[in-house]
Design a protein around this motif. Sequence first.
Motif, short mmCIF file in Angstrom:
data_model
loop_
_atom_site.label_atom_id
_atom_site.label_comp_id
_atom_site.label_asym_id
_atom_site.label_seq_id
_atom_site.Cartn_x
_atom_site.Cartn_y
_atom_site.Cartn_z
N ALA A 58 0.80 -1.22 0.00
CA ALA A 58 0.00 0.00 0.00
C ALA A 58 0.84 1.28 0.00
N THR A 59 2.01 1.29 0.65
CA THR A 59 2.75 2.54 0.81
C THR A 59 3.91 2.68 -0.17
N VAL A 60 4.02 1.78 -1.13
CA VAL A 60 5.08 1.93 -2.13
C VAL A 60 4.96 3.25 -2.88
N LEU A 93 16.54 -1.60 8.37
CA LEU A 93 15.22 -2.08 8.76
C LEU A 93 14.39 -2.44 7.53
N THR A 94 14.44 -1.61 6.51
CA THR A 94 13.66 -1.85 5.29
C THR A 94 14.10 -3.14 4.61
N TYR A 95 15.42 -3.34 4.48
CA TYR A 95 15.91 -4.56 3.85
C TYR A 95 15.55 -5.79 4.67
N ASP A 96 15.67 -5.71 6.00
CA ASP A 96 15.32 -6.85 6.84
C ASP A 96 13.85 -7.22 6.69
N ALA A 113 11.22 -6.40 16.53
CA ALA A 113 10.74 -5.46 17.55
C ALA A 113 9.94 -4.33 16.92
N TYR A 114 10.38 -3.87 15.76
CA TYR A 114 9.65 -2.81 15.05
C TYR A 114 8.23 -3.30 14.70
N ALA A 115 8.13 -4.53 14.18
CA ALA A 115 6.82 -5.07 13.83
C ALA A 115 5.95 -5.22 15.07
N ASP A 116 6.54 -5.73 16.15
CA ASP A 116 5.76 -5.90 17.39
C ASP A 116 5.27 -4.56 17.93
N ALA A 117 6.13 -3.53 17.85
CA ALA A 117 5.77 -2.22 18.39
C ALA A 117 4.58 -1.62 17.66
N HIS A 118 4.43 -1.99 16.40
CA HIS A 118 3.32 -1.45 15.61
C HIS A 118 2.19 -2.46 15.45
N GLY A 119 2.27 -3.57 16.19
CA GLY A 119 1.21 -4.56 16.16
C GLY A 119 0.95 -5.10 14.78
N ARG A 124 2.71 -5.70 6.93
CA ARG A 124 2.23 -4.39 7.41
C ARG A 124 3.40 -3.56 7.98
N ALA A 125 4.34 -4.21 8.64
CA ALA A 125 5.50 -3.48 9.17
C ALA A 125 6.33 -2.92 8.03
N PHE A 126 6.46 -3.69 6.96
CA PHE A 126 7.22 -3.20 5.80
C PHE A 126 6.53 -1.99 5.18
N GLU A 127 5.23 -2.05 5.08
CA GLU A 127 4.50 -0.89 4.55
C GLU A 127 4.69 0.32 5.46
N ARG A 128 4.73 0.08 6.75
CA ARG A 128 4.92 1.19 7.69
C ARG A 128 6.29 1.83 7.53
N VAL A 129 7.34 1.01 7.41
CA VAL A 129 8.68 1.59 7.31
C VAL A 129 8.87 2.30 5.98
#
Length: 470
Positions: A58-60, A93-96, A113-119, A124-129
């Motif tokens: 979604a955020t590309v 973070l993005t590559y991981d 941890a980033y994914a967990d912090a944003h639930g 979805r975590a990749f889209e967020r970053v």
Amino acid sequence: MPRVARRPLRRLPTRRHPIARSGPDGFPRDPTRFRHQKTRAGFEALRHVLSRDGQDLATVPAFLEAATFLDGADDAALDHAWSDPLAYYLLRLTYDLYRGVRGGGALPPLAAAYADAHGADATRAFERVLADWQLLSVSLAVAEQRDLELPVPLEVPRRTALPGLDLVLEASAVVDAVKDGVPQHAGSPTPVVRCPTIEVGALRVRMLPDLFMAPGHVEGLPGLDYQGEHRDVVRDAYALVRDVLPDTFAKMAASCRVLALKPYAASNFVNRTHSYFPGGAMLSFVSNPYELADKLVHEWAHDWLFAFEEGGAFLADGDEAWAERHYSPWREGPRSAQGLLHAVYVHAHVWRLWRALLGAALDGDTAELAADRLIRIALQVQVGLRQIRRVAPLTERGGVLVGELQAEADAFDVECAELGLGPDVPARLVTVEGAVAPETDADGVPLTVGASVEAHAREGGGLDVVVGAE
């Protein structure tokens, strides 16, 4: 204590590790510049991949629009942004997360941890970053007074610095536009504060504890008021390095970007540098500029070696080198082979700082502290090198580095002998309040440096290494 000769500083020969020169492995002369260029190149590679393989995310479009905005930025402003530790953290973070989305498998700790912090799951975590990369376009719009409309609102759950700038977005801030250089949300200015900065010659460092409080990294660092309260002592420490080690200071000025201070008791670590935050360091504050100069050089050297490691491994099996633990003369507990190599490398730099300081004719307690550090580090580095040769699976590059470090350590021994410094030098330490005090045993009996090093080895199971057993 033994008398220390007071004579003009005899400059030791400058030893340039072969890995610092261009050679068959293509390693650059300037590792800091190399890493900044790598960050930018990694971003462009990600841009290329997502333009072809990101239609389902979604955020590309927001990420690609941010990338296009960066194309029109001034080179100097871009350099500030790309050299910011946050930019490199976002890239890693993005590559991981991308590997987690496309390849599956477990995420590395900071990405998990980033994914967990944003639930969120990996997707979805990749889209967020990807949306977080808009921090760079906002930063450049502010720096260049350019207007900007964000396709996706930028939300910051914690206080977040704008890359390359002294401005910090407050926690829970939202940015959807920049007008006349001011971040805005729904037509009103977004709350921002200015962080303390330290300037010494060409060095400019921002005091930003919030940078390091990324999910899964550290917690509880004190805020900007605490940083500003102690800024002057840190400035004095940087000035000491500038005055006695100008070559080292020039490298620090080129690479150091962000610093955070904390009280000793504020967390489960004393000082820290992390490879995901190049140019950044966290220090436990002590009101002694000489001790702080020691720690600043120490953490910078860790960061410098991290940059060297990106040009090629020093250990043949990195995973095992991190997993297995061995006696370290610097730690209460055992340390990995990789950690031992880092410790020897950074303390070689710190030894030269204390030698230069002593050559500047220190007096009183500080001269006693310098004498302790010179012979202590000389002893510890030899122990560390023995351990590395025993346990570290060195690559060819690693062997070259260790050979250079051995030559450094042998030169330290010669210099200490010329100064009349041996294991019988009274042991000194720096208290949390910044005072230099004798080191004593459990019964309050003052120790020599040799006895201190031996006692540490006895408690840590490394006595055979200290006495030189092979």
